[in-house]
Design a protein around this motif. Structure first.
Motif, short mmCIF file in Angstrom:
data_model
loop_
_atom_site.label_atom_id
_atom_site.label_comp_id
_atom_site.label_asym_id
_atom_site.label_seq_id
_atom_site.Cartn_x
_atom_site.Cartn_y
_atom_site.Cartn_z
N GLY A 178 31.75 15.24 18.42
CA GLY A 178 32.20 13.99 18.35
C GLY A 178 32.07 12.75 18.70
N SER A 179 30.64 13.43 18.00
CA SER A 179 29.45 12.29 18.36
C SER A 179 29.02 11.38 16.90
N SER A 180 28.71 10.39 17.24
CA SER A 180 28.30 9.83 15.41
C SER A 180 27.39 10.39 14.79
N ASP A 191 36.88 13.89 9.62
CA ASP A 191 36.09 12.95 10.69
C ASP A 191 37.42 13.20 11.91
N ARG A 195 36.89 14.39 15.94
CA ARG A 195 37.02 13.15 17.12
C ARG A 195 38.18 13.99 18.08
N SER A 200 32.66 13.88 23.10
CA SER A 200 32.43 12.67 23.73
C SER A 200 33.56 11.10 22.98
N SER A 201 34.01 11.83 21.76
CA SER A 201 34.86 11.12 21.67
C SER A 201 36.18 10.47 22.26
N ARG A 202 36.64 11.22 23.30
CA ARG A 202 37.52 11.09 24.08
C ARG A 202 37.06 10.65 24.63
N GLU A 204 34.58 8.24 24.99
CA GLU A 204 34.27 6.92 24.73
C GLU A 204 35.48 6.17 24.99
N SER A 205 36.65 7.17 24.53
CA SER A 205 38.09 6.35 24.55
C SER A 205 38.65 5.40 25.70
N PRO A 319 34.34 5.09 13.71
CA PRO A 319 35.48 5.06 15.50
C PRO A 319 36.30 3.67 15.61
#
Length: 964
Positions: A178-180, A191, A195, A200-202, A204-205, A319
């Motif tokens: 989930g990282s950039s 994508d 995610r 990591s994307s979760r 950040e949310s 994102p």
């Protein structure tokens, strides 16, 4: 439950039986504090948030959890105690939960020891605790998933090092998905899938302060899946491989894998659902405000909001696509069928792409992207179209995002999506409405009351009265019952329209001409809902002007209709430098004009005629100078009519120093100082300097090896007073969401308590208590005489007001004076016509304003000067943006446009730290390290005391021998 807690206590005693736990937790704290203060450069950022704390948290937790779980089952297998545990009358799942709780207790303890950081930030600035709570919740959820992974891997091997490495690899893999860095290699559906899978994307949310049910279910599911696999792994160690247990083994395995599949499908089912979330941020900046919902409720025709978002786009923009889609879904729900939302990729639909290009000027933006193989230029769409009937607004990438530079690179976020989108919707919806549609949208008919005395009106004004009645009748006929007209003679009326009640409630007084003592009335009162507005007579009583005046009054009274801001700036003057060369004007106000033009209809006004255009709702006077009596009269009478005036002007303006060629100050002539003093606000002749100030790029002479060298340095500049939240009016709309305002070359203000006794008054901005006054206009610092800040402290240090707001009834500056518009010679007869030529005035000045009149006085004109904003922006864009936002807030408050003001205050604007010198910064940093060390020592001491209090197991055979 007692068996589970027994396992938990046993594991905690085992972990703290050696110094390993303290070493792991201590290392985690050391790395966390180092990354917070040094890697992320907390003090250099100057922002009151704890984002640096959570930037590295997902990676740090991988190593911490891996270190804590690597021995949980591996050590049991290596030492041979696992077989004994499996033979105990205890279910394997209870053992797994016990060890899970023990590890999570240690993780929670490690996270709790970092609470000193947000507490420190809250003491140094206005911290929003919502993202803090979200960040810690995200850390605990992420740690629970990593712990379940670590326990499962530990159960599969008897080698602790292998368990450590595999746990780091597995947890790191979920993080990287989930990282950039990984998402930059994929686009479109790939994508979205990554995610959804990546931790990591979760993270950040949730870390931004939004707790989404989908994210909670994801982390809980991931934890349960690996705990089930751990239970299955342990249970399988007790199985025999014969035919008799084949069914048992199959059922156990099938049950676990069916549970895993169901959890996966649960996440797939929840993935499209939106809106099931809790916004923890202070101003609920990720949720729609009531103002937006109310605006969407007024939509009569279908409103289209279409997002043109390319799937193949810049990795830093990718994102934001999900955030925009989620918020647009909120708009669609709030619109209750009137709002249609579309999210499309124009490259997949040639017809829509052609329409976007040709009809709305929407074109792809070139972005430079790079992967491990090549660098390429990608043309991507990142636009939003708002269309309502024949009106449309387009938001581009520059309108939607803000880019900040930090230690890890560029940080790209949505600026204030709700504010940007709602203001566009408002412009399209109300830009489409005419007066008739506006009246039709009101819950009850508007009422226009004509207050006139036909018997005492001068003969020349009788025709004007008939014109007013004619225009009002036409408007009522067009409104089809939504506008009611009434004519009242105040001299014979009672109740609400009695003369004394008109004076007390609306400031309406009988008028008279200069050549007659007979009084008369010629006003109109407009009632729209619970708002009442006085529409004063104008000099030109022509049919067109009367209609414009009445329509403008209706628009001002109607909720949400676009207001008109009239801006006066000094005439452009040619300026020369020391070489006699022409240079651009030193005062320009393009930035604030552009800022206000987004939400209002802004127009430059000319006050030389002695009148403010009737369509203007608020008058913004910037850097007043060289004003004659006609211009002053225009401002005065606009205020007397119940208007709102904002004056930004001190005693000095910047000028070119003809001797040095640098910047200097010149005293302002022909300003509003005397008139403002009459209203109750005095601007001092001194300049305010403050030890709490903003930096300024200054040319400094340095002696280097005997040579005098000129260089530009960012120096602390006391003339740039940095007003922080402590110096702002608490709770006042003008300072909402404004973290700081930089006042350049400001003067002190004094409010006359006697003249303003009956008014509402607020000191909006004040300097710190470490400010002083200076009478000399010399603004060049002298570090030889004053090494600290270049200027000597004069007098006592104290706080000085720099901006004030007044609301109430003002007395006219021209009360009892001839009108500057009347050029008739003394003794000549003044004539009245409905087509009065310039230079003649039919009516005397309004001597007392209505209670709705508002006046904001800011003791600096340069704080909004484009040149100063540019200089300040070079050292930090937030400072210049804060000044613009303060003025826009003042405009919103003055026209009572509270809806956009409330939305803007919810935005993610920068919360600035209070200024600290290097010694103070070092003190706070060392203090956090000391607190962490003391906390670790306290834990170690507590555990040692607890161990000593444990009673040894008694050997009863020794009791029989009498040796106990």
């Amino acid at each position: 439950m007692r068996q589970i807690l027994a396992i938990t206590r046993k594991e905690l005693r085992s972990i703290f039986g050696s110094p390993l736990a303290l070493i792991f937790i201590g290392t985690f704290l050391l790395v966390t504090l180092f990354s917070f203060f040094w890697v992320e450069r907390f003090f250099a950022r100057g922002i009151a948030d704890v984002r640096p704390l959570f930037v590295w948290m997902p990676l740090l937790l991988v190593f911490l959890v891996a270190a804590l779980t690597m021995r949980q089952w591996s050590e049991e297998q290596r030492s041979g105690t696992l077989e004994m545990l499996l033979t105990l009358p205890m279910k394997p799942w209870k053992m797994v939960i016990g060890k899970f709780l023990a590890t999570m207790t240690l993780v929670a303890l490690a996270l709790a020891l970092t609470l000193g950081l947000p507490i420190t930030v809250s003491m140094l600035g206005n911290l929003d605790w919502g993202p803090v709570i979200g960040g810690y919740l995200a850390a605990l959820l992420l740690a629970s998933a990593y712990t379940a992974m670590g326990l499962f891997i530990s159960s599969k091997t008897d080698n602790q090092i292998v368990a450590l490495i595999l746990t780091v690899l597995l947890g790191g893999a979920f993080y990287l998905l989930g990282s950039s860095g990984v998402l930059g290699f994929v686009s479109g559906i790939g994508d979205s899938i990554l995610r959804a899978i990546g931790t990591s994307s979760r993270f950040e949310s949730i870390e931004r302060g939004v707790v989404d049910v989908r994210d909670l279910v994801y982390y809980i599911s991931l934890t349960i899946i690996f705990l089930l696999l751990n239970i299955l792994s342990l249970d399988s160690k007790r199985w025999s491989r014969g035919e008799r247990t084949k069914g048992y083994r199959f059922n156990r395995s099938l049950g676990v894998w069916l549970a895993v599949i169901n959890l996966v499908f649960l996440n797939l089912w929840l993935f499209p659902l939106q809106g099931l979330r809790a916004d923890l941020t202070q101003n609920r900046q990720y949720s729609l405000s009531q103002s937006t919902k109310d605006l969407l409720g007024t939509v009569q025709e279908p409103l289209l909001v279409r997002a043109y978002l390319s799937e193949q786009t810049h990795p830093l923009l990718a994102p934001l696509r999900t955030q925009i889609s989620d918020m647009l879904r909120e708009y669609e729900i709030a619109g209750k069928g009137k709002v249609k939302v579309e999210v499309i990729d124009p490259s997949n639909d040639p017809e829509l792409e052609a329409e976007a290009n040709q009809n709305y000027g929407i074109r792809p933006q070139p972005f430079q992207v790079a992967d491990r193989y090549q660098s390429a230029l990608v043309n991507a769409y990142f636009n939003i179209l708002v269309r309502y009937a024949d009106q449309s607004e387009v938001l581009g990438v520059d309108d939607l995002i803000e880019v900040q530079q930090d230690s890890s690179g560029l940080d790209v976020n949505l600026r204030n999506f709700e504010y940007d989108l709602t203001r566009s919707i408002k412009k399209t919806v109300y830009g489409f409405q005419d007066v008739n549609s506006l009246l039709a949208s009101l819950p009850e008919p508007a009422k226009l009351t004509i207050l006139a005395t036909p018997d005492s009106l001068p003969a020349e004004l009788l025709e004007g009265l008939e014109t007013i009645k004619k225009v009002a009748g036409e408007l009522a006929a067009e409104a089809e019952g939504n506008l009611v007209i009434e004519e009242v003679n105040p001299q014979t009326a009672s109740g609400r329209f009695a003369p004394q009640n008109l004076v007390d409630s609306y400031g309406i007084q009988p008028m008279a001409t200069f050549l007659s003592n007979d009084s008369f009335y010629l006003y109109t009162l407009l009632d729209v809902g619970d708002k009442t507005q006085v529409i004063y007579p104008i000099n030109d009583l022509s049919e067109a002007n009367i209609r414009s005046s009445l329509e403008s009054g209706l628009k001002r009274s109607a909720p949400g209709f676009l207001k008109v801001v009239g801006i006066w700036t000094p005439p452009t003057e040619a300026t020369q430098n020391q070489f006699g060369q022409q240079v651009p004007p030193l005062f320009q106000a393009g930035a604030i004009q552009e800022q206000l033009g987004v939400d209002y209809e802004s127009q430059i006004v000319d006050l030389s005629t002695g009148e403010v255009p009737t369509a203007v709702d608020i008058l913004l006077v910037l850097s007043p100078k060289n004003l004659d009596d006609k211009a002053r009269y225009a401002i005065d009478q606009f205020l007397m009519r119940g208007g709102s005036v904002i004056v930004a002007g001190g005693n000095y303006n910047i000028a070119i120093d003809q001797m040095s060629g640098g910047l200097g100050l010149e005293e302002v002539q022909g300003d509003l100082k005397e008139m403002l003093e009459h209203y109750g606000v005095s601007i001092g002749s001194e300049l305010v300097l403050d030890k709490q100030n903003a930096p300024f790029p200054q040319e400094v002479m340095r002696n280097v090896q005997g040579f005098q060298i000129r260089e530009i340095q960012a120096i602390d500049y006391p003339f740039f007073v940095n007003v922080t939240s402590k110096g702002m009016a608490e709770g006042h709309p003008t300072t909402a969401s404004v973290p700081a305002v930089m006042m350049a070359w400001a003067s002190p203000l004094t409010v006359d308590e006697a003249k303003t006794a009956e008014m509402e008054k607020d000191v909006l901005l004040s300097s710190s208590n470490n400010a002083w006054l200076r009478t000399s206009p010399d603004i060049q610092p002298n570090f030889d005489l004053n090494p600290e800040d270049g200027f000597a402290v004069e007098g006592d240090l104290q706080s000085y007001p720099l901006a004030v707001a007044l609301r109430g009834s003002f007395e006219s500056f021209f009360k009892g004076k001839p009108s500057p518009l009347d050029d008739a010679s003394e003794g000549e007869e003044t004539t009245f016509t409905t087509d009065t030529p310039e230079g003649s005035n039919a009516l005397s000045a309004i001597e007392q304003s209505a209670e709705s009149a508002r006046l904001v006085v800011i003791s600096s004109s340069e704080f909004i000067n484009d040149l100063v904003l540019q200089l300040a922006g070079n050292l930090g864009q937030d400072r210049s943006l804060n000044n613009l936002q303060f003025v826009q807030n003042a405009v919103d408050w003055s026209v009572e446009d509270a809806d956009l003001l409330s939305i803007r205050s919810r935005g993610s604007h920068t919360r600035i730290l209070q200024p600290l010198d290097e010694t103070q910064q070092r003190t706070w940093e060392i203090g956090n390290y000391l607190v962490a060390i003391i906390a670790l020592m306290a834990i170690a001491g507590f555990w040692q005391v607890a161990r000593r209090r444990q009673r040894p197991i008694i050997d009863f055979s020794d009791l029989d021998r009498g040796e106990a």
